[in-house]
Design a protein around this motif. Structure first.
Motif, short mmCIF file in Angstrom:
data_model
loop_
_atom_site.label_atom_id
_atom_site.label_comp_id
_atom_site.label_asym_id
_atom_site.label_seq_id
_atom_site.Cartn_x
_atom_site.Cartn_y
_atom_site.Cartn_z
N PHE A 54 0.78 -1.26 0.02
CA PHE A 54 0.07 -0.06 -0.01
C PHE A 54 0.81 1.21 -0.09
O PHE A 54 0.50 2.07 -0.74
CB PHE A 54 -0.99 -0.08 1.32
CG PHE A 54 -1.77 1.18 1.23
CD1 PHE A 54 -3.12 1.07 0.35
CD2 PHE A 54 -1.61 2.26 1.94
CE1 PHE A 54 -4.01 2.20 0.48
CE2 PHE A 54 -2.44 3.31 1.93
CZ PHE A 54 -3.60 3.27 1.28
N PHE A 55 1.95 1.26 0.78
CA PHE A 55 2.78 2.51 0.92
C PHE A 55 3.81 2.66 -0.09
O PHE A 55 4.19 3.78 -0.12
CB PHE A 55 3.23 2.58 2.45
CG PHE A 55 2.05 3.04 3.23
CD1 PHE A 55 1.92 4.57 3.31
CD2 PHE A 55 1.34 2.27 4.18
CE1 PHE A 55 0.83 4.87 4.46
CE2 PHE A 55 0.07 2.71 4.79
CZ PHE A 55 -0.04 3.86 5.17
N LEU A 56 4.26 1.77 -0.52
CA LEU A 56 5.64 2.04 -1.36
C LEU A 56 5.23 2.91 -2.62
O LEU A 56 6.21 3.82 -2.86
CB LEU A 56 6.11 0.71 -1.91
CG LEU A 56 7.09 -0.28 -0.89
CD1 LEU A 56 7.40 -1.69 -1.74
CD2 LEU A 56 8.18 0.52 -0.67
N PRO A 57 4.22 2.86 -3.25
CA PRO A 57 4.07 3.77 -4.29
C PRO A 57 3.73 5.44 -3.89
O PRO A 57 3.57 6.32 -4.83
CB PRO A 57 2.82 3.31 -4.91
CG PRO A 57 2.17 2.19 -4.27
CD PRO A 57 3.05 1.91 -3.17
N LYS A 58 3.74 5.46 -2.51
CA LYS A 58 3.18 6.78 -1.88
C LYS A 58 4.63 7.48 -1.61
O LYS A 58 5.51 6.90 -1.16
CB LYS A 58 2.43 6.74 -0.72
CG LYS A 58 0.92 6.19 -1.41
CD LYS A 58 0.11 5.91 -0.18
CE LYS A 58 -1.09 5.54 -0.81
NZ LYS A 58 -0.99 4.02 -1.84
N GLU A 59 4.39 8.99 -1.59
CA GLU A 59 5.63 9.48 -1.37
C GLU A 59 5.21 10.83 -0.28
O GLU A 59 3.93 10.89 -0.43
CB GLU A 59 5.99 10.36 -2.52
CG GLU A 59 6.94 9.25 -3.65
CD GLU A 59 7.59 10.02 -4.86
OE1 GLU A 59 7.03 11.09 -5.34
OE2 GLU A 59 8.38 9.37 -5.42
N ASN A 60 6.09 11.27 0.23
CA ASN A 60 5.75 12.56 1.14
C ASN A 60 4.57 12.09 2.21
O ASN A 60 3.72 12.99 2.39
CB ASN A 60 5.25 13.91 0.28
CG ASN A 60 6.30 14.38 -0.46
OD1 ASN A 60 7.51 14.13 -0.06
ND2 ASN A 60 5.90 14.62 -1.77
N VAL A 61 4.75 11.16 2.62
CA VAL A 61 3.56 10.62 3.81
C VAL A 61 3.84 11.40 4.80
O VAL A 61 4.94 11.40 5.40
CB VAL A 61 3.81 8.95 4.00
CG1 VAL A 61 2.77 8.71 4.78
CG2 VAL A 61 3.78 8.26 2.68
N LYS A 62 2.69 11.95 5.40
CA LYS A 62 2.41 12.84 6.48
C LYS A 62 1.43 12.24 7.42
O LYS A 62 0.39 11.83 6.97
CB LYS A 62 2.52 14.10 6.19
CG LYS A 62 3.77 14.72 5.59
CD LYS A 62 3.34 16.34 5.52
CE LYS A 62 4.66 16.83 4.71
NZ LYS A 62 4.75 16.85 3.44
N VAL A 63 1.48 11.98 8.58
CA VAL A 63 0.59 11.46 9.58
C VAL A 63 0.53 12.56 10.75
O VAL A 63 1.40 13.00 11.41
CB VAL A 63 1.04 10.24 10.14
CG1 VAL A 63 -0.19 9.83 11.02
CG2 VAL A 63 1.03 9.23 9.25
N GLU A 64 -0.81 12.78 10.93
CA GLU A 64 -1.26 13.87 12.17
C GLU A 64 -2.20 13.25 13.11
O GLU A 64 -3.00 12.58 12.69
CB GLU A 64 -1.64 15.12 11.56
CG GLU A 64 -2.25 16.21 12.73
CD GLU A 64 -2.89 17.42 12.06
OE1 GLU A 64 -3.48 18.13 13.07
OE2 GLU A 64 -3.07 17.20 10.85
N VAL A 65 -1.75 13.00 14.31
CA VAL A 65 -2.68 12.38 15.29
C VAL A 65 -3.60 13.74 15.78
O VAL A 65 -2.94 14.81 16.26
CB VAL A 65 -1.78 12.00 16.62
CG1 VAL A 65 -2.87 11.64 17.89
CG2 VAL A 65 -1.03 10.69 16.00
N VAL A 66 -4.69 13.44 15.51
CA VAL A 66 -5.72 14.63 15.96
C VAL A 66 -5.90 14.16 17.44
O VAL A 66 -6.11 15.22 18.26
CB VAL A 66 -6.98 14.47 15.24
CG1 VAL A 66 -8.10 15.36 15.60
CG2 VAL A 66 -6.80 14.30 13.69
N ARG A 67 -6.31 13.09 17.96
CA ARG A 67 -6.75 12.77 19.33
C ARG A 67 -6.55 11.32 19.76
O ARG A 67 -6.58 10.38 18.89
CB ARG A 67 -8.09 13.29 19.77
CG ARG A 67 -9.25 12.39 19.34
CD ARG A 67 -10.66 13.09 19.73
NE ARG A 67 -10.70 14.46 19.76
CZ ARG A 67 -11.09 15.12 18.52
NH1 ARG A 67 -11.30 14.37 17.40
NH2 ARG A 67 -11.18 16.49 18.32
N SER A 68 -6.15 11.10 20.99
CA SER A 68 -6.14 9.76 21.26
C SER A 68 -6.52 9.35 22.85
O SER A 68 -6.35 10.37 23.52
CB SER A 68 -4.71 9.33 21.18
OG SER A 68 -3.74 10.05 21.81
#
Length: 116
Positions: A54-68
């Protein structure tokens, strides 16, 4: 930060850095990963293969945690997060996700259910 939050942070670090081989060491050997529209993924090797695919073809991956929300013992986590990435000639921004995680005594993810 509890063990489940730490495991989720290690997972998002692997996804955003592109160090996808590290995913295998975040999940327990007998772990279970569930998400909509796909069959269950069982075991750290199959989960790693799926996430790499799923992730190999993706670039500039960013993850933001909103709440946990963590359990008192830190072994379970509910987390709302957003992901952005570039793929197929376009930018996908702030896609909403939610995950529920459980970890074992070693801090490895044993159960993960994702929602989109």
């Amino acid at each position: 930060m509890g063990a489940a939050a730490d495991a989720f942070a290690r997972l998002t670090d692997a996804l955003t850095s592109g160090e996808l081989d590290d995913i295998e060491d975040i999940y327990a050997v007998e772990s279970l990963y569930l998400e909509p529209y796909n069959p269950p993924h069982r075991g750290n090797l199959l989960i790693t293969a799926y996430l790499k695919d799923f992730f190999l073809p993706k670039e500039n991956v960013k993850v933001e945690v909103v709440r946990s929300v963590e359990s008192a013992d830190g072994a379970t986590l509910g987390v709302e997060w957003r992901i952005s990435y570039d793929a197929a000639g376009r930018t996908w921004s702030d896609l909403a996700r939610a995950s529920f995680l459980e970890v074992d005594e070693a801090g490895l993810i044993t159960y993960q259910r994702d929602y989109t």
